[in-house]
Design an enzyme around this catalytic site. Structure first.
Site, mmCIF file in Angstrom:
data_model
loop_
_atom_site.group_PDB
_atom_site.id
_atom_site.type_symbol
_atom_site.label_atom_id
_atom_site.label_comp_id
_atom_site.label_asym_id
_atom_site.label_seq_id
_atom_site.Cartn_x
_atom_site.Cartn_y
_atom_site.Cartn_z
ATOM 1 N N GLU A 216 0.785 -0.895 -0.363
ATOM 2 C CA GLU A 216 -0.022 0.303 0.100
ATOM 3 C C GLU A 216 0.921 0.756 0.458
ATOM 4 O O GLU A 216 1.496 1.516 0.911
ATOM 5 C CB GLU A 216 -0.708 -0.081 0.809
ATOM 6 C CG GLU A 216 -2.497 -0.777 1.435
ATOM 7 C CD GLU A 216 -3.188 -0.857 2.369
ATOM 8 O OE1 GLU A 216 -2.925 0.616 2.836
ATOM 9 O OE2 GLU A 216 -3.360 -1.219 2.558
ATOM 10 N N ASP B 55 -6.055 9.565 9.188
ATOM 11 C CA ASP B 55 -4.557 8.703 9.398
ATOM 12 C C ASP B 55 -4.360 9.872 10.832
ATOM 13 O O ASP B 55 -5.052 11.007 11.560
ATOM 14 C CB ASP B 55 -3.754 9.043 8.914
ATOM 15 C CG ASP B 55 -3.846 8.044 7.869
ATOM 16 O OD1 ASP B 55 -3.851 7.480 7.270
ATOM 17 O OD2 ASP B 55 -3.922 8.745 6.188
#
Length: 327
Positions: A111, A122
């Site tokens: 990824e 995040d």
């Protein structure tokens, strides 16, 4: 998972083109970090031939898709190792070397995070990573140019993890085309609600990009079933409600969530968010996950090192410890 769609007006820093970087002598490095089978193939090619027609050892074919890569791992009774790094942190040349390194260590899928100024899903580590990458000039164009050079060398597929804003700014059709030309095999868009994926899915299909969808502990059972059915490549099971970031323990609910998903799909399921230790990946593999995704703790090795050389070494040691912990 269906968070509210937010399209920020902030923009990323511009970066010199790959041609300009070459003119300045800043080409991407070519660290010889290849999988063991490539070395074996090279050795076979130069070995003394036996009587008759000599054929060098053939390389295993590169997976044509993320689903193909996951199927190969499942067929061997293994659990896929899926590391995440941020593109451009600390710079794109180091990202290119890190991709080769992770591929050489046996990553089954990688990824790659597209840096964005408002990474709402995040935690602090990846937010800081994105900020450093943008400051270093990791624009969407620069990331795609780097990938176009590196992906032909890799034996595992690369998936871009991107918020929807950079895709909209580039134009959905243009972004999807650029991703395909860069050798990308799949996309994860954490802030694109499930109800709004249809329009973008057309562009993804047109460019042979698998759209990997996320489900969380808070996703209702009926919606989880729909997501599992629509997801391509694998189903991304977010282990916790919240943002990315290393945690002391793995949410025990993951074991039950894996069983629930198994009741509605036979697709591969990979678990991510909060995973950071060999004990974590081993436990998730024991619970029956087809893949384990490690993000923040992986990013920390590269982005917070004193030098790029130290960062790559730290990444190698850390990634190897996780890979070795998987069955």
């Amino acid at each position: 998972m269906a968070p509210a769609l937010r399209v920020s007006t902030s923009t990323s820093s511009s970066a010199p083109s790959l041609t300009q970087r070459r003119r300045r002598g800043a080409v991407y490095s070519r660290t010889p970090l290849k999988p063991v089978f490539r070395a074996l193939a090279a050795a076979a090619a130069v070995a003394t031939p036996t009587p008759g027609r000599h054929r060098p050892l053939a390389l295993p074919p590169t997976p044509k898709s993320v689903a193909d890569a996951m199927s190969r791992v499942r067929a061997k009774g293994k659990t896929a190792f899926i590391p995440y790094i941020t593109a451009g942190d600390p710079d794109l040349a180091t990202t290119a070397d890190a991709l080769r390194l992770l591929d050489g260590l046996g990553a089954d899928v990688i990824e790659l995070g597209m840096p964005f100024s408002d990474p709402s899903a995040d935690g602090a580590v990846i937010q800081a990573s994105a900020k450093r990458a943008l400051a270093a000039g990791a624009s969407t164009n620069a990331v795609m140019a780097m990938l176009k050079e590196v992906t032909p060398e890799l034996s595992c597929p690369v998936v871009i993890f991107s918020y929807f804003n950079p895709i909209v700014r580039r134009g959905t059709a243009s972004f999807a085309t650029a991703a395909k030309e860069a050798g990308v095999k799949g996309l994860i868009i954490p802030d694109l609600p499930y109800d709004e994926i249809r329009a973008f899915r057309k562009e993804a299909i047109k460019n042979s990009l698998e759209l990997i969808l996320l489900t969380t502990p808070a996703t209702p059972a009926d919606r989880m079933k729909e997501i599992a059915k629509a997801s391509e490549g694998f189903v991304y099971l977010v282990s916790v409600v919240g943002v990315t970031g290393a945690r002391a323990t793995v949410n025990p609910r993951v074991e039950d969530l894996l069983k629930e998903i198994r009741q509605v799909t036979d697709k591969a399921v990979a678990v991510g968010f909060g995973i950071s230790t060999p004990e974590h990946v081993n436990k998730i593999a024991e619970w029956g996950a087809d893949g384990v995704i490690i993000g923040s703790a992986m990013v920390k090795q590269l982005g917070e090192a004193a030098s790029t050389r130290e960062g790559l070494k730290r990444l190698e040691v850390y990634a190897r410890s996780l890979k070795d912990a998987l069955p």
